[in-house]
Design an enzyme around this catalytic site. Structure first.
Site, PDB file in Angstrom:
ATOM      1  N   ALA A  19       1.236  -6.111  21.620  1.00  0.00           N
ATOM      2  CA  ALA A  19       1.702  -7.404  21.107  1.00  0.00           C
ATOM      3  C   ALA A  19       2.804  -7.273  20.068  1.00  0.00           C
ATOM      4  O   ALA A  19       3.266  -8.278  19.534  1.00  0.00           O
ATOM      5  CB  ALA A  19       0.515  -8.180  20.524  1.00  0.00           C
ATOM      6  N   LEU A  21       2.759  -6.105  16.970  1.00  0.00           N
ATOM      7  CA  LEU A  21       2.296  -6.749  15.741  1.00  0.00           C
ATOM      8  C   LEU A  21       2.671  -6.026  14.454  1.00  0.00           C
ATOM      9  O   LEU A  21       2.605  -6.612  13.383  1.00  0.00           O
ATOM     10  CB  LEU A  21       0.762  -6.868  15.787  1.00  0.00           C
ATOM     11  CG  LEU A  21       0.179  -7.700  16.928  1.00  0.00           C
ATOM     12  CD1 LEU A  21      -1.348  -7.636  16.888  1.00  0.00           C
ATOM     13  CD2 LEU A  21       0.634  -9.149  16.836  1.00  0.00           C
ATOM     14  N   TYR A  23       5.104  -4.521  12.055  1.00  0.00           N
ATOM     15  CA  TYR A  23       6.460  -4.343  11.557  1.00  0.00           C
ATOM     16  C   TYR A  23       6.543  -2.999  10.803  1.00  0.00           C
ATOM     17  O   TYR A  23       5.687  -2.702   9.959  1.00  0.00           O
ATOM     18  CB  TYR A  23       6.812  -5.505  10.623  1.00  0.00           C
ATOM     19  CG  TYR A  23       8.199  -5.425  10.072  1.00  0.00           C
ATOM     20  CD1 TYR A  23       9.311  -5.446  10.911  1.00  0.00           C
ATOM     21  CD2 TYR A  23       8.416  -5.322   8.689  1.00  0.00           C
ATOM     22  CE1 TYR A  23      10.595  -5.362  10.402  1.00  0.00           C
ATOM     23  CE2 TYR A  23       9.694  -5.249   8.174  1.00  0.00           C
ATOM     24  CZ  TYR A  23      10.780  -5.259   9.032  1.00  0.00           C
ATOM     25  OH  TYR A  23      12.046  -5.166   8.528  1.00  0.00           O
ATOM     26  N   VAL A  26       7.522   1.854  14.724  1.00  0.00           N
ATOM     27  CA  VAL A  26       8.600   1.844  15.712  1.00  0.00           C
ATOM     28  C   VAL A  26       8.056   1.683  17.144  1.00  0.00           C
ATOM     29  O   VAL A  26       8.593   0.909  17.945  1.00  0.00           O
ATOM     30  CB  VAL A  26       9.408   3.158  15.593  1.00  0.00           C
ATOM     31  CG1 VAL A  26      10.518   3.221  16.614  1.00  0.00           C
ATOM     32  CG2 VAL A  26       9.980   3.303  14.180  1.00  0.00           C
ATOM     33  N   SER A  28       5.217   0.324  18.163  1.00  0.00           N
ATOM     34  CA  SER A  28       4.643  -1.022  18.382  1.00  0.00           C
ATOM     35  C   SER A  28       5.754  -2.019  18.695  1.00  0.00           C
ATOM     36  O   SER A  28       5.624  -2.848  19.607  1.00  0.00           O
ATOM     37  CB  SER A  28       3.847  -1.441  17.141  1.00  0.00           C
ATOM     38  OG  SER A  28       3.757  -2.830  17.003  1.00  0.00           O
ATOM     39  N   HIS A 137      -3.249  -8.556  11.517  1.00  0.00           N
ATOM     40  CA  HIS A 137      -4.201  -8.244  12.587  1.00  0.00           C
ATOM     41  C   HIS A 137      -5.166  -7.131  12.196  1.00  0.00           C
ATOM     42  O   HIS A 137      -6.206  -6.969  12.839  1.00  0.00           O
ATOM     43  CB  HIS A 137      -3.460  -7.873  13.888  1.00  0.00           C
ATOM     44  CG  HIS A 137      -2.714  -6.573  13.839  1.00  0.00           C
ATOM     45  ND1 HIS A 137      -1.571  -6.376  13.091  1.00  0.00           N
ATOM     46  CD2 HIS A 137      -2.932  -5.391  14.462  1.00  0.00           C
ATOM     47  CE1 HIS A 137      -1.121  -5.138  13.274  1.00  0.00           C
ATOM     48  NE2 HIS A 137      -1.935  -4.519  14.091  1.00  0.00           N
ATOM     49  N   GLU A 174      -4.869   1.846   3.295  1.00  0.00           N
ATOM     50  CA  GLU A 174      -4.825   2.201   4.716  1.00  0.00           C
ATOM     51  C   GLU A 174      -5.811   3.313   5.065  1.00  0.00           C
ATOM     52  O   GLU A 174      -5.759   3.898   6.144  1.00  0.00           O
ATOM     53  CB  GLU A 174      -3.400   2.581   5.111  1.00  0.00           C
ATOM     54  CG  GLU A 174      -2.386   1.458   4.892  1.00  0.00           C
ATOM     55  CD  GLU A 174      -2.485   0.319   5.924  1.00  0.00           C
ATOM     56  OE1 GLU A 174      -2.666   0.600   7.113  1.00  0.00           O
ATOM     57  OE2 GLU A 174      -2.371  -0.864   5.515  1.00  0.00           O
ATOM     58  N   HIS A 248       2.446   5.231   7.990  1.00  0.00           N
ATOM     59  CA  HIS A 248       1.335   5.920   7.326  1.00  0.00           C
ATOM     60  C   HIS A 248       1.784   7.351   7.052  1.00  0.00           C
ATOM     61  O   HIS A 248       2.553   7.922   7.836  1.00  0.00           O
ATOM     62  CB  HIS A 248       0.087   5.992   8.227  1.00  0.00           C
ATOM     63  CG  HIS A 248      -0.588   4.680   8.433  1.00  0.00           C
ATOM     64  ND1 HIS A 248      -1.037   4.260   9.670  1.00  0.00           N
ATOM     65  CD2 HIS A 248      -0.911   3.701   7.572  1.00  0.00           C
ATOM     66  CE1 HIS A 248      -1.616   3.075   9.548  1.00  0.00           C
ATOM     67  NE2 HIS A 248      -1.541   2.709   8.289  1.00  0.00           N
ATOM     68  N   ASP A 250       0.186   9.949   7.628  1.00  0.00           N
ATOM     69  CA  ASP A 250      -0.241  10.879   8.679  1.00  0.00           C
ATOM     70  C   ASP A 250       0.721  10.904   9.869  1.00  0.00           C
ATOM     71  O   ASP A 250       0.485  11.618  10.843  1.00  0.00           O
ATOM     72  CB  ASP A 250      -1.693  10.628   9.114  1.00  0.00           C
ATOM     73  CG  ASP A 250      -1.911   9.325   9.870  1.00  0.00           C
ATOM     74  OD1 ASP A 250      -0.933   8.601  10.142  1.00  0.00           O
ATOM     75  OD2 ASP A 250      -3.081   9.034  10.200  1.00  0.00           O
ATOM     76  N   ASN A 362       1.438   2.254  20.981  1.00  0.00           N
ATOM     77  CA  ASN A 362       1.261   1.358  19.838  1.00  0.00           C
ATOM     78  C   ASN A 362       1.371   2.118  18.519  1.00  0.00           C
ATOM     79  O   ASN A 362       0.988   1.613  17.464  1.00  0.00           O
ATOM     80  CB  ASN A 362      -0.106   0.663  19.906  1.00  0.00           C
ATOM     81  CG  ASN A 362       0.011  -0.786  20.360  1.00  0.00           C
ATOM     82  OD1 ASN A 362       1.053  -1.401  20.182  1.00  0.00           O
ATOM     83  ND2 ASN A 362      -1.065  -1.316  20.910  1.00  0.00           N
ATOM     84  N   CYS A 368      -4.443   9.538  14.458  1.00  0.00           N
ATOM     85  CA  CYS A 368      -4.799   8.140  14.153  1.00  0.00           C
ATOM     86  C   CYS A 368      -6.143   7.790  14.748  1.00  0.00           C
ATOM     87  O   CYS A 368      -6.848   6.922  14.240  1.00  0.00           O
ATOM     88  CB  CYS A 368      -3.793   7.170  14.766  1.00  0.00           C
ATOM     89  SG  CYS A 368      -2.123   7.361  14.207  1.00  0.00           S
TER      90      CYS A 368
HETATM   91  O1  SUG Z   1      -1.513  -0.043  12.123  1.00  0.00           O
HETATM   92  N1  SUG Z   1      -0.625  -0.093  15.515  1.00  0.00           N
HETATM   93  C1  SUG Z   1      -1.311   0.547  14.411  1.00  0.00           C
HETATM   94  C2  SUG Z   1      -1.199   2.041  14.544  1.00  0.00           C
HETATM   95  C3  SUG Z   1      -2.060   2.745  13.542  1.00  0.00           C
HETATM   96  C4  SUG Z   1      -1.856   4.211  13.539  1.00  0.00           C
HETATM   97  N2  SUG Z   1      -2.715   4.835  12.606  1.00  0.00           N
HETATM   98  C5  SUG Z   1      -2.400   5.877  11.831  1.00  0.00           C
HETATM   99  N3  SUG Z   1      -1.171   6.303  11.681  1.00  0.00           N
HETATM  100  N4  SUG Z   1      -3.360   6.458  11.171  1.00  0.00           N
HETATM  101  C6  SUG Z   1      -0.737   0.084  13.089  1.00  0.00           C
HETATM  102  O2  SUG Z   1       0.476  -0.123  12.999  1.00  0.00           O
HETATM  103  C7  SUG Z   1       0.003  -1.987  16.896  1.00  0.00           C
HETATM  104  C8  SUG Z   1      -0.669  -3.183  17.526  1.00  0.00           C
HETATM  105  C9  SUG Z   1       0.239  -3.993  18.393  1.00  0.00           C
HETATM  106  O3  SUG Z   1       1.445  -4.026  18.123  1.00  0.00           O
HETATM  107  O4  SUG Z   1      -0.265  -4.646  19.333  1.00  0.00           O
HETATM  108  C10 SUG Z   1      -0.791  -1.396  15.765  1.00  0.00           C
HETATM  109  O5  SUG Z   1      -1.544  -2.088  15.121  1.00  0.00           O
END
Ligand code: SUG
Length: 444
Positions: A19, A21, A23, A26, A28, A137, A174, A248, A250, A362, A368
């Site tokens: 989706a 979601l 920002y 990259v 996502s 979200h 986070e 993040h 990580d 995503n 992660c």
């Molecule tokens: O929070 N992606 C997550 C990815 C999290 C990765 N986690 C770590 N690096 N530990 C985020 O950005 C995308 C959902 C979407 O676009 O539908 C999303 O939430």
């Protein structure tokens, strides 16, 4: 005491979708609107967990959350039956529904910060579910996450639970994705390294993308977990890394025991980071594997997720092993770097490349997808629920997923009442398989 690192992988949820979601993430943004395959996603995750088990690692799982998150809809004034609320919300605000349908709980590195018992003043393991306030979200995750963690690690003599931090984005937290623990052996006293993107109150003018984790949130967690001040280090991410998509820490750094593998541009001041860690624990024989920009440009690190790997100590390996996303093997600079790293005589001696593409699209790599929990044998005995994997449980979960999951979810499917009902039926059964009790709002 038989200390082990147990990895709790997030089970990909039935509503997994793209989706766009997040920002500043990259992948996502780039993959917004793609058709997702939740069934393939959940199986890729279980394959990863099985691979770690085949290496002798102990592996757990955490369940996905109920989506759409109906209690959020109710708190926003929607009324009526579940189907009526979803339909009204989808008609009035598809963007809201997209947020409440996200399967982002699969990235359990963001579930919580965990301080294991050798590191805390009261000798208990402490958990704080991440408030994930930076992204709407994800800000709806922490209450359910807290209930799940309490079901697995019962509050009492061994395990202490704190609620997610209050304070919205000022106290944006986070979880383990911005926290590293260094030690000689898992059961020894460790050093906690908290990595933040900005201070809560200074505006962070050097950031174009959100600095999700604040210094003040990290400090609050360290305080409530009771890690001694001289064993707790706070360091800032490099704004250049955040602006390149390292939302993040990580995404640009991973640690295990005494080894820290990170990109030259991960931290604002890498030599201060090294000095502070050494001062906090002169007895730890730190091995800093700093990857230069000349070998791996930051943009390749972010697109391949080289550092979003799991760095593990399998019982039969004499050196550490990296569990990398397959994209690292497909990116020339990162492939060449790993080949050179393994050929050198350093602390990392093996690497496996795994396909977790459903999650990668995503912005979620192997690291992660897991929450690390350092446990003694007594901790493992005190655990509740049925979340540690064995072959039978994996077979049950594969069968469960193949019965409940779709192989296609498009953004326009997210208002589908049938998808909601399928999700709740799947999760109701899953709580019985995992013996979690009633952790979801729809079960109360
Ligand atoms: O929070 N992606 C997550 C990815 C999290 C990765 N986690 C770590 N690096 N530990 C985020 O950005 C995308 C959902 C979407 O676009 O539908 C999303 O939430």
């Amino acid at each position: 005491m038989n200390w082990l690192e147990v990895n709790f992988d997030g089970i990909v949820g039935p509503t997994h979708n793209y989706a766009g979601l997040s920002y500043g993430n990259v992948a996502s943004a780039k993959n917004e609107g793609l058709i997702a395959n939740p069934r393939e996603g959940v199986l890729q995750g279980l394959d990863k967990a099985q691979h770690l088990r085949s290496l002798g690692m102990t592996q757990g799982v955490l369940p996905p959350h109920d989506r759409p998150h109906l209690s959020t809809l109710r708190s926003l004034g929607f009324t009526g039956s579940d189907a009526e609320m979803l339909t009204a919300a989808w008609t009035g605000s598809p963007a809201l529904v997209r947020n409440l349908m996200s399967s982002a709980t699969m990235w359990t590195a963001n579930a919580s910060t965990v301080s294991p018992s050798p590191d805390t003043k009261d000798g208990r393991m402490h958990f704080t579910p991440a408030n994930l306030a930076a992204m709407y979200h994800r800000s709806i995750e922490h209450e359910t996450t807290g209930r799940v963690l309490k079901a697995i690690f019962p509050e009492g003599d061994r395990f202490a639970h704190h609620p997610g931090l209050p304070g919205g984005t000022h106290m944006g937290d986070e979880g383990a994705a911005n926290h590293n623990r260094f030690c000689s052996g898992y059961g020894d006293t460790g050093v906690a390294l908290y990595v933040y993107g900005r201070s809560a109150f200074d505006g962070a003018k050097d950031l174009t993308y959100p600095g999700r984790q604040t210094l003040e949130a990290s400090e609050a967690i360290a305080r409530q977990h009771g890690t001694p001040g001289d064993k707790t280090v706070f360091i800032r991410q490099n704004p250049e890394a955040i602006n390149a998509g390292a939302f993040h820490n990580d995404v640009v750094a991973v640690s295990n025991k005494n080894v820290f593998f990170y990109h030259e541009k991960a931290f604002e001041d890498p030599s201060a980071m090294q000095n502070m860690l050494r001062a906090a624990a002169p007895d730890i024989d730190y091995q800093f594997v700093e990857v230069p920009e000349g070998a791996v440009p930051l943009c390749d690190a972010v697109s391949s997720y080289l550092f979003n790997s799991q760095l593990i100590s399998p019982p039969d390996d004499d050196r550490m092993r990296l569990i990398l996303p397959i994209e690292v093997a497909e990116t020339p600079s990162t492939k060449a770097y790993i080949d050179g790293l393994l050929a050198s005589n350093g602390p990392i001696g093996a690497a496996d490349f795994l396909d977790v593409r459903q999650s990668m699209r995503n912005g979620g790599g192997p690291a992660c997808l897991r929450l690390r929990v350092v446990t003694s044998e007594a901790d493992r005995t005190a655990m509740g629920a049925n979340c540690l994997l064995n072959d039978d449980l994996v077979a049950t979960l594969r069968d469960w997923a193949s019965r409940h999951y779709r192989d296609r979810v498009r953004p326009e499917d997210l208002g589908d009442v049938a998808l909601m009902e399928e999700c709740f039926a799947a999760l109701d059964e899953l709580t019985q398989i995992l013996k979690l009790g009633s952790v979801y709002d729809f079960q109360k």
